[in-house]
Design a protein around this motif. Structure first.
Motif, mmCIF file in Angstrom:
data_model
loop_
_atom_site.group_PDB
_atom_site.id
_atom_site.type_symbol
_atom_site.label_atom_id
_atom_site.label_comp_id
_atom_site.label_asym_id
_atom_site.label_seq_id
_atom_site.Cartn_x
_atom_site.Cartn_y
_atom_site.Cartn_z
ATOM 1 N N LEU A 232 -34.958 -4.113 81.252
ATOM 2 C CA LEU A 232 -34.605 -3.498 79.969
ATOM 3 C C LEU A 232 -35.494 -4.020 78.854
ATOM 4 C CD1 LEU A 232 -30.706 -3.348 80.147
ATOM 5 C CD2 LEU A 232 -32.337 -1.459 80.340
ATOM 6 N N ASP A 233 -35.800 -5.326 78.869
ATOM 7 C CA ASP A 233 -36.739 -5.871 77.882
ATOM 8 C C ASP A 233 -38.094 -5.193 78.020
ATOM 9 O OD1 ASP A 233 -35.279 -7.849 76.388
ATOM 10 O OD2 ASP A 233 -35.205 -9.054 78.214
ATOM 11 N N TYR A 239 -41.011 -1.221 70.801
ATOM 12 C CA TYR A 239 -40.413 -0.058 70.128
ATOM 13 C C TYR A 239 -39.398 -0.446 69.043
ATOM 14 C CZ TYR A 239 -42.567 2.809 73.714
ATOM 15 O OH TYR A 239 -43.484 3.430 74.531
ATOM 16 N N ASP A 240 -39.399 -1.711 68.617
ATOM 17 C CA ASP A 240 -38.442 -2.157 67.610
ATOM 18 C C ASP A 240 -38.530 -1.338 66.327
ATOM 19 O OD1 ASP A 240 -37.552 -4.007 69.355
ATOM 20 O OD2 ASP A 240 -38.471 -5.748 68.379
ATOM 21 N N ASP A 241 -39.743 -0.956 65.951
ATOM 22 C CA ASP A 241 -39.945 -0.222 64.691
ATOM 23 C C ASP A 241 -40.219 1.263 64.918
ATOM 24 O OD1 ASP A 241 -39.686 -2.621 63.197
ATOM 25 O OD2 ASP A 241 -41.775 -3.126 63.663
ATOM 26 N N LYS A 242 -39.833 1.752 66.091
ATOM 27 C CA LYS A 242 -40.038 3.164 66.421
ATOM 28 C C LYS A 242 -38.724 3.751 66.896
ATOM 29 C CE LYS A 242 -44.802 2.170 67.822
ATOM 30 N NZ LYS A 242 -45.751 2.144 68.967
ATOM 31 N N LYS A 248 -35.231 7.723 72.723
ATOM 32 C CA LYS A 248 -35.599 8.488 73.918
ATOM 33 C C LYS A 248 -35.558 7.599 75.158
ATOM 34 C CE LYS A 248 -39.183 11.459 75.892
ATOM 35 N NZ LYS A 248 -39.127 10.786 77.214
ATOM 36 N N ILE A 249 -36.057 6.370 75.025
ATOM 37 C CA ILE A 249 -36.019 5.434 76.147
ATOM 38 C C ILE A 249 -34.572 5.123 76.520
ATOM 39 C CG2 ILE A 249 -36.532 3.065 76.850
ATOM 40 C CD1 ILE A 249 -39.101 3.315 75.094
ATOM 41 N N ALA A 250 -33.740 4.903 75.516
ATOM 42 C CA ALA A 250 -32.330 4.590 75.767
ATOM 43 C C ALA A 250 -31.646 5.722 76.527
ATOM 44 C CB ALA A 250 -31.607 4.322 74.450
ATOM 45 N N VAL A 283 -28.307 11.754 76.527
ATOM 46 C CA VAL A 283 -28.091 11.380 77.927
ATOM 47 C C VAL A 283 -27.608 12.589 78.732
ATOM 48 C CG1 VAL A 283 -26.705 9.968 79.500
ATOM 49 C CG2 VAL A 283 -27.610 8.958 77.385
ATOM 50 N N LEU A 284 -26.638 13.315 78.189
ATOM 51 C CA LEU A 284 -26.090 14.468 78.905
ATOM 52 C C LEU A 284 -27.131 15.580 79.037
ATOM 53 C CD1 LEU A 284 -22.509 14.499 77.353
ATOM 54 C CD2 LEU A 284 -23.189 13.697 79.621
#
Length: 301
Positions: A232-233, A239-242, A248-250, A283-284
């Motif tokens: 996950l890291d 992407y902290d500031d994006k 989208k990654i989440a 997600v859905l």
């Protein structure tokens, strides 16, 4: 991952949502905006959380009552027995039943001192969730969900004791178990094999946490015993500031976890919404659902 327009509507997954009672006027607005945005997805049911020691009984009752009155959702209320006599717990149950609640998520609840504080059963109350389930069954023919912990409840002596408690809850009448969120599907599969070997036959529904904020999630996970895998890291690095790319990654991470669990034979999932809609909807969408499909399924049900 995304469904093509000519694909058949997806119908192999059942999902439910969890919400929590708002603590401020701003959070009230956030909750009901999320509910409105998620309404078309037609979940199997939704649940509303309940604080330790009854600290959110009034807001939970108010929130559940509004769900039942103003939304099409089948709505379950969380219920705890910590720091309460059986009579006090029965009064709470009665107030929720009068509001129209027929489904409870029966939990022991955290110690009043917070996570990590020693737990002491109330001398005149239910000692644990298994006793609470039995009490609920004596009071009425409620649908009852309970909790399960693929990585062990932080207070359990070991996983065997944890699974024994789950078996007691199932034997006393629980209909399903909703798990604490997790990210290691291999570990969950091993856990489920042990649960079945122990004679627990009720559905064990994976709890899925779409990651709104990885740093905050790590703090939360540390308190409840959930392991955050290194991948996950790696996925979120840089992407902290994006925020758009991070979201989208989440959505990809949560959808990929669900797809992998479907391949392993799971078909029911409990999504922790954190009272926010965009990530849950993403997600859905990634899983191949559409709002129109969900509406049609609901109309046909």
């Amino acid at each position: 991952m995304h469904q093509k327009k000519n694909d058949a509507p997806r119908r192999d997954i059942i999902f439910s949502f969890e919400f929590f009672p708002p603590k401020s006027e701003e959070m009230e607005g956030q909750l009901w905006n999320a509910v409105r945005d998620l309404q078309d997805w037609n979940p199997e049911f939704v649940s509303v959380t309940y604080g330790a020691g009854g600290t959110t009984k009034a807001p939970t009752l108010s929130t559940v009552t509004r769900f039942l009155a103003d939304t099409p959702f089948a709505t379950a209320s969380h219920l705890t027995c910590v720091s309460a006599t059986k009579e006090e717990t029965h009064q709470v149950i009665d107030s929720f039943r009068k509001a129209g609640v027929t489904h409870f998520v029966a939990l022991r609840g955290d110690a009043p001192g917070g996570v990590g504080a020693p737990y002491q059963p109330h001398p005149g109350g239910y000692a644990n969730a298994a006793e609470l389930v039995a009490g609920l069954k004596q009071i009425g023919d409620f649908e009852i969900s309970v909790s399960a912990y693929p990585e062990k409840h932080p207070e359990s002596r070991d996983q065997a004791a944890d699974i024994d408690m789950l078996k007691r809850k199932a034997d006393n009448g629980a209909d399903r178990a909703l798990t604490q969120f997790f990210f290691d599907n291999d570990n969950f599969e091993r856990y489920l094999e042990k649960v079945r070997a122990a004679g627990v036959k009720i559905p064990v529904v994976p709890g899925i946490m779409p990651i709104q904020n990885l740093t905050q999630l790590k703090r939360f996970a540390g308190a409840c015993g959930t392991v955050i895998p290194a991948f996950l890291d790696e996925r979120f690095a840089g992407y902290d500031d994006k925020p758009e790319e991070r979201a989208k990654i989440a959505a990809d991470v949560a959808a990929e976890q669900i797809e992998d669990l479907v391949r392993r034979g799971l078909h029911e999932f409990h999504l922790y919404t954190m009272n926010r809609a965009p990530l849950v909807s993403a997600v859905l969408n990634n899983l191949g659902f559409s709002r129109q499909t969900a509406r049609s399924a609901g109309a046909a049900a």
